[in-house]
Design a protein around this motif. Structure first.
Motif, PDB file in Angstrom:
ATOM      1  N   SER A   1     -88.322 -18.937   5.475  1.00  0.00           N
ATOM      2  CA  SER A   1     -89.264 -18.473   4.450  1.00  0.00           C
ATOM      3  C   SER A   1     -88.614 -18.436   3.075  1.00  0.00           C
ATOM      4  O   SER A   1     -89.225 -18.832   2.077  1.00  0.00           O
ATOM      5  CB  SER A   1     -89.805 -17.086   4.810  1.00  0.00           C
ATOM      6  N   TYR A   2     -87.370 -17.965   3.016  1.00  0.00           N
ATOM      7  CA  TYR A   2     -86.646 -17.959   1.734  1.00  0.00           C
ATOM      8  C   TYR A   2     -86.451 -19.390   1.232  1.00  0.00           C
ATOM      9  O   TYR A   2     -86.647 -19.671   0.050  1.00  0.00           O
ATOM     10  CB  TYR A   2     -85.286 -17.266   1.876  1.00  0.00           C
ATOM     11  N   ALA A   3     -86.058 -20.279   2.123  1.00  0.00           N
ATOM     12  CA  ALA A   3     -85.842 -21.672   1.715  1.00  0.00           C
ATOM     13  C   ALA A   3     -87.131 -22.282   1.183  1.00  0.00           C
ATOM     14  O   ALA A   3     -87.114 -22.965   0.146  1.00  0.00           O
ATOM     15  CB  ALA A   3     -85.306 -22.480   2.896  1.00  0.00           C
ATOM     16  N   ARG A   4     -88.253 -22.024   1.843  1.00  0.00           N
ATOM     17  CA  ARG A   4     -89.534 -22.568   1.375  1.00  0.00           C
ATOM     18  C   ARG A   4     -89.956 -21.926   0.056  1.00  0.00           C
ATOM     19  O   ARG A   4     -90.455 -22.612  -0.838  1.00  0.00           O
ATOM     20  CB  ARG A   4     -90.611 -22.362   2.441  1.00  0.00           C
ATOM     21  N   ALA A   5     -89.781 -20.633  -0.067  1.00  0.00           N
ATOM     22  CA  ALA A   5     -90.212 -19.918  -1.274  1.00  0.00           C
ATOM     23  C   ALA A   5     -89.477 -20.403  -2.528  1.00  0.00           C
ATOM     24  O   ALA A   5     -90.054 -20.438  -3.610  1.00  0.00           O
ATOM     25  CB  ALA A   5     -90.005 -18.414  -1.100  1.00  0.00           C
ATOM     26  N   PHE A   6     -88.220 -20.781  -2.377  1.00  0.00           N
ATOM     27  CA  PHE A   6     -87.428 -21.193  -3.534  1.00  0.00           C
ATOM     28  C   PHE A   6     -87.259 -22.711  -3.622  1.00  0.00           C
ATOM     29  O   PHE A   6     -86.515 -23.202  -4.459  1.00  0.00           O
ATOM     30  CB  PHE A   6     -86.061 -20.500  -3.511  1.00  0.00           C
TER      31      PHE A   6
END
Length: 68
Positions: free
Chosen positions: A10-15
């Protein structure tokens, strides 16, 4: 409860977007790349170090999400 791998992804997708990269660069500029002068109080130094630790944690989660 969410699995750690799910959070990392989720962090990778969000940023991953241009906007996300811009936000992360802004966070770095106001924390990691910021330096306080020799007259900074102990409280100010501790506060900044806490902010830096949070940005480092975000970057770590992004990298794990990309590679995992």
């Amino acid at each position: 409860m969410t699995d750690n791998k799910d959070i990392e992804k989720s962090y990778a997708r969000a940023f991953a977007s241009a906007e996300g990269a811009r936000v992360l660069e802004h966070l770095r500029s106001i924390t990691i790349e910021r330096f306080l002068g020799p007259d900074a109080s102990d409280a100010a130094l501790r506060h900044l170090e806490g902010q830096r630790a949070l940005v480092h944690q975000i970057e770590l989660l992004i990298e794990r999400g990309k590679n995992g």
